[in-house]
Design an enzyme around this catalytic site. Sequence first.
Site, PDB file in Angstrom:
ATOM      1  N   HIS A   1       0.831  -1.219   0.000  1.00  0.00           N
ATOM      2  CA  HIS A   1       0.000   0.000   0.000  1.00  0.00           C
ATOM      3  C   HIS A   1       0.865   1.268   0.000  1.00  0.00           C
ATOM      4  CE1 HIS A   1      -3.681  -2.174   0.310  1.00  0.00           C
ATOM      5  NE2 HIS A   1      -3.455  -2.638   1.518  1.00  0.00           N
TER       6      HIS A   1
ATOM      7  N   ASP B   1      -6.647  -3.309 -15.328  1.00  0.00           N
ATOM      8  CA  ASP B   1      -6.997  -4.703 -15.537  1.00  0.00           C
ATOM      9  C   ASP B   1      -8.516  -4.821 -15.300  1.00  0.00           C
ATOM     10  OD1 ASP B   1      -6.872  -7.615 -15.379  1.00  0.00           O
ATOM     11  OD2 ASP B   1      -7.079  -7.306 -13.227  1.00  0.00           O
TER      12      ASP B   1
ATOM     13  N   ASP C   1     -10.796  -8.226 -14.537  1.00  0.00           N
ATOM     14  CA  ASP C   1     -11.188  -9.137 -13.459  1.00  0.00           C
ATOM     15  C   ASP C   1     -10.401  -8.885 -12.187  1.00  0.00           C
ATOM     16  OD1 ASP C   1     -11.961 -10.383 -16.036  1.00  0.00           O
ATOM     17  OD2 ASP C   1     -12.750 -11.945 -14.718  1.00  0.00           O
TER      18      ASP C   1
ATOM     19  N   THR D   1      -7.549  -6.057 -20.588  1.00  0.00           N
ATOM     20  CA  THR D   1      -7.964  -7.347 -20.020  1.00  0.00           C
ATOM     21  C   THR D   1      -7.498  -8.522 -20.866  1.00  0.00           C
ATOM     22  OG1 THR D   1      -9.913  -8.666 -19.421  1.00  0.00           O
ATOM     23  CG2 THR D   1     -10.205  -7.069 -21.184  1.00  0.00           C
TER      24      THR D   1
HETATM   25  P1  IMP Z   1      -8.126  -9.918 -16.569  1.00  0.00           P
HETATM   26  O1  IMP Z   1      -7.900 -10.067 -15.101  1.00  0.00           O
HETATM   27  O2  IMP Z   1      -9.088  -8.817 -16.889  1.00  0.00           O
HETATM   28  O3  IMP Z   1      -6.850  -9.803 -17.340  1.00  0.00           O
HETATM   29  O4  IMP Z   1      -8.906 -11.227 -17.074  1.00  0.00           O
HETATM   30  C1  IMP Z   1      -8.420 -12.524 -16.859  1.00  0.00           C
HETATM   31  C2  IMP Z   1      -9.528 -13.506 -16.979  1.00  0.00           C
HETATM   32  O5  IMP Z   1     -10.221 -13.379 -18.204  1.00  0.00           O
HETATM   33  C3  IMP Z   1      -9.052 -14.940 -16.977  1.00  0.00           C
HETATM   34  O6  IMP Z   1      -8.827 -15.423 -15.668  1.00  0.00           O
HETATM   35  C4  IMP Z   1     -10.179 -15.673 -17.671  1.00  0.00           C
HETATM   36  O7  IMP Z   1     -11.148 -16.107 -16.736  1.00  0.00           O
HETATM   37  C5  IMP Z   1     -10.820 -14.618 -18.584  1.00  0.00           C
HETATM   38  N1  IMP Z   1     -10.622 -14.852 -20.020  1.00  0.00           N
HETATM   39  C6  IMP Z   1     -11.586 -14.904 -20.930  1.00  0.00           C
HETATM   40  N2  IMP Z   1     -11.102 -15.083 -22.165  1.00  0.00           N
HETATM   41  C7  IMP Z   1      -9.772 -15.149 -22.043  1.00  0.00           C
HETATM   42  C8  IMP Z   1      -8.699 -15.316 -22.998  1.00  0.00           C
HETATM   43  O8  IMP Z   1      -8.889 -15.430 -24.204  1.00  0.00           O
HETATM   44  N3  IMP Z   1      -7.449 -15.331 -22.479  1.00  0.00           N
HETATM   45  C9  IMP Z   1      -7.211 -15.181 -21.153  1.00  0.00           C
HETATM   46  N4  IMP Z   1      -8.156 -14.996 -20.249  1.00  0.00           N
HETATM   47  C10 IMP Z   1      -9.453 -14.990 -20.672  1.00  0.00           C
HETATM   48 MG    MG Z   2      -7.147  -9.491 -13.022  1.00  0.00          MG
END
Ligand code: IMP
Ligand code: MG
Length: 408
Positions: free
Chosen positions: A110, A130, A132, A165
């Site tokens: 942090h 990012d 997810d 992402t």
């Molecule tokens: P990020 O955290 O936004 O980068 O998303 C990662 C997550 O996207 C992964 O854990 C997957 O569950 C989902 N995902 C969906 N399609 C893809 C892909 O084509 N490549 C990698 N991750 C994907």
């Molecule tokens: Mg992520």
Amino acid sequence: RKMAFSSRRRNYMLVRHRKDGLIEFFRKMLNHSFVLNLVEETAPQTWKHFEELVEEHIKDPVNSRLKHLVSTVGTFFTPLPLCEAYLEYDAHYHISRRKYVSISFDDVRHILNLAQVKASCKQIGLLSFDGDQTLYSDGKNFNDEDLAMYIIAFLQNGTYITLTTAAGYGLDAAKYEVRVQYLLDAFKKASLPEDVVSKFYVLGGECNYLLQCNKNYKLSPVTDWSPKETGTIDQTIVKRLIDTAEKSLRTTINELCLNARILRKERAVGLIHGGILENSESGMQGSLSLRREVLDESCLRVMEDLRKQNFKIPYCAFNGGSDVWVDVGNKRVGVSTLQDLLNVPPEACIHVGDQMYETGNDIAARSCCPTIWISNPTETKYILKAMLSYIGLRESPIPKTTKGFNNE
Ligand code: IMP
Ligand code: MG
């Protein structure tokens, strides 16, 4: 199996995928103050010393003391006001008054985040997020009012925003819109003009697909997007990489009896959960979800199998928290190409993400810009709020009624 006590057969108990060298080093250095009950007196000086080490490393990244002390240390794009950040953090969380729990990994993380935000806020030209676990929970869609308001404040301030992402749906705008519909609706509700919304981008598949918000608050594919290094690569190499990764992931599924399956895309391959099992006696691992250890193991195996093949193209193998993926390209390629397109220098850019360990996919962005390491969307909100207040934007474009903004 045949027993073989040969030095050729060894397992490697890797821990580096759950460690960060720099944070560990800072934490250990600070531990002495804690043991001697001298945190209040000595910690600020120690943080000042870290500041000097960072400055020295910026000047000479090859021979700096920091490079010798922490071999995995990366690039610093700005000096870091670490002492100031520590004092601010301590004034709020009183870590120097603790008697039994010394400064933790998260405390250090942090403080580093705060220092980076302080260093970057006045010049911020591009903020990359990012998806997810940074803007929304894993696998979920954007749904946070405060976060939407903060993003709008940055856009109105002239800052470019990109959602960077791994989720890749080709150039199928509707699929990305589903993930960020709440945010697009917030743009519409705020009647943001075209010159403001056009500063919002979605970079899908790590770097492979770029979409831009249009005046109707929809995403349009940017058709001439061609990331450096991956824009024009040979399809046979792409296929060979994805084939190698698929084979490795399949072998892991079989050997560890995982309740998992393979999902293959044009430029990616994933190991995902196989669905709920009817028969719990099946002996398969992961009836409800795949365990962290298994995901790390699969990820480290596929990394090693790809490394052995010596592929010359950028790629990214990572543990996504509930799945494992291998993508062609990575976030460094995506964010740095966007920096060129938008004419934003690396030091005026920040990438915010949750996957900064070696088995993560946000770590790739560390080599093209400063990064903020958060662990969930609430921390993302906290850091944006801090950044807006340092810029002096904390009050203005945000309606007074927005909860969580004016009260600490
Ligand atoms: P990020 O955290 O936004 O980068 O998303 C990662 C997550 O996207 C992964 O854990 C997957 O569950 C989902 N995902 C969906 N399609 C893809 C892909 O084509 N490549 C990698 N991750 C994907
Ligand atoms: Mg992520």
